[in-house]
Design a protein around this motif. Structure first.
Motif, PDB file in Angstrom:
ATOM      1  N   HIS A  75       0.855  -1.183   0.000  1.00  0.00           N
ATOM      2  CA  HIS A  75       0.000   0.000   0.000  1.00  0.00           C
ATOM      3  C   HIS A  75       0.892   1.233   0.000  1.00  0.00           C
ATOM      4  N   ASP A  79       5.620   4.703   4.907  1.00  0.00           N
ATOM      5  CA  ASP A  79       6.544   3.739   5.526  1.00  0.00           C
ATOM      6  C   ASP A  79       6.662   2.448   4.706  1.00  0.00           C
ATOM      7  N   HIS A  80       5.895   2.340   3.624  1.00  0.00           N
ATOM      8  CA  HIS A  80       5.941   1.145   2.767  1.00  0.00           C
ATOM      9  C   HIS A  80       6.398   1.473   1.346  1.00  0.00           C
ATOM     10  N   ASP A 182       0.145  -4.172   6.093  1.00  0.00           N
ATOM     11  CA  ASP A 182      -0.358  -3.818   7.423  1.00  0.00           C
ATOM     12  C   ASP A 182      -1.721  -4.424   7.747  1.00  0.00           C
ATOM     13  N   HIS A 227       6.097  -4.678   9.852  1.00  0.00           N
ATOM     14  CA  HIS A 227       6.385  -4.247  11.241  1.00  0.00           C
ATOM     15  C   HIS A 227       6.128  -5.440  12.162  1.00  0.00           C
TER      16      HIS A 227
END
Ligand SMILES: [Zn+2]
Length: 322
Positions: A75, A79-80, A182, A227
């Motif tokens: 996505h 942070d990705h 996530d 994560h």
């Protein structure tokens, strides 16, 4: 307790976990490297601020970043996908894979950058670096029926909204493995605690529950979380995630009925959750516990989570607040 962060760790014959050392913390944001005859691939690429670390991690695994052919994005959150555009300059053969709804934000990241700047202000550059656009001709658009072959694996693309409306997971049937992004939540290494990352504007508990059911039905042997790291108790993990999504929802409804603001709601989440995190840290030293609490907050912070629930209930379930 000093740890030597390892940039690259081999998980399987054809699979490495790379640590981007986001905000100089190990074990918060990962990328995965797949190897094999169909070309090197990364699944998620982390922040635009950690490109050099990611390139070093690839080299540490014994591979040449210039050989990477596929960037699979779960996505388009920063942070990705933050590093995707800039990485293309180091990876002349690489193509970026992203869901149809996320694609416009990689081609033109200005809206993403603007909304992040509203939240992060002068921390923007330090956290996220520069988010470069991905040229349209280096993009492959995914849908729910897509299949992707990279390294030595073939992935079914699973459209899995709830955390983000354009979220996909990559399902490798042969290994019964899922690169989850996530949608499977945040569970840091050495802590058996699943924290739901619930930012605005897309949080949708109905969609997310359906995505969790979809993942559960696969009976996967392993999840690979950005994560952070592999999860092998996949069914219990998903149950914990779903239960907590709704427990947090109940808490947020109670707070919103009292007209608390986002900071007060975030404090409610912290008060409920931090002691639970602390209890589940395997290493019982106070340092390890403090580090775990800090890293969960870096991976997915309470303020954004509270804001996600506020928007979700206000927009989709105003009746719950009456
Ligand atoms: Zn994330």
């Amino acid at each position: 307790m000093a740890e030597t962060p390892s940039l690259a760790r081999q998980l399987e014959e054809d699979l490495w976990i790379l640590d981007t050392l986001f905000q100089d913390e190990p074990g918060v944001i990962a990328s995965y490297l797949l190897t094999g005859p169909n070309g090197l691939a990364l699944v998620d690429v982390g922040s635009g601020a950690t490109i050099e670390t990611l390139l070093n991690a690839i080299r540490t695994s014994g591979h040449d970043p210039a050989e990477v052919k596929h960037l699979l994005i779960t996505h388009v959150h920063m942070d990705h996908a933050g590093a995707a555009g800039a990485l293309l300059a180091h990876m002349p053969q690489a193509t970026v894979y992203v869901h149809r709804i996320g694609a416009p934000h990689l081609i033109d990241p200005s809206k993403l950058v603007k909304s992040a700047a509203r939240i992060y202000g002068d921390q923007m550059e330090r956290l996220w670096g520069h988010m470069e656009p991905v040229p349209e001709d280096r993009l492959i658009i995914l849908d729910d029926t897509s299949e992707v072959t990279v390294g030595e694996r073939t992935f079914a693309v699973l459209y899995t909204p709830g955390h983000a409306i354009h979220h996909v997971a990559y399902y490798d049937r042969r290994h019964a493995a899922v690169f989850t992004g996530d949608v499977a939540g945040v569970r840091l290494e050495g802590v058996d605690y699943v924290r739901p990352p619930t930012p605005p504007p897309d949080l949708d508990l109905e969609q997310w529950s359906a995505s969790i059911e979809r993942l559960k039905a696969l009976r996967a042997r392993s999840f690979y979380l950005p994560h952070f790291g592999p999860v092998y108790n996949t069914q219990d993990h998903l149950t914990q995630l779903r239960d907590r999504l709704y427990a947090w929802g109940d808490l947020m409804i109670a707070g919103m009925r009292e007209e608390k603001d986002d900071h007060a709601l975030a404090a409610m989440l912290a008060e409920a959750s931090d002691p639970q995190v602390a209890q589940m840290v395997v290493d019982r030293s106070p340092e390890a516990i403090a580090t775990a609490v800090l890293r969960y907050e870096i991976a997915t912070n309470y303020l954004m989570s509270a804001q996600g629930y506020m928007r979700y209930y206000t927009k989709l379930h105003p009746e719950a607040l009456a």
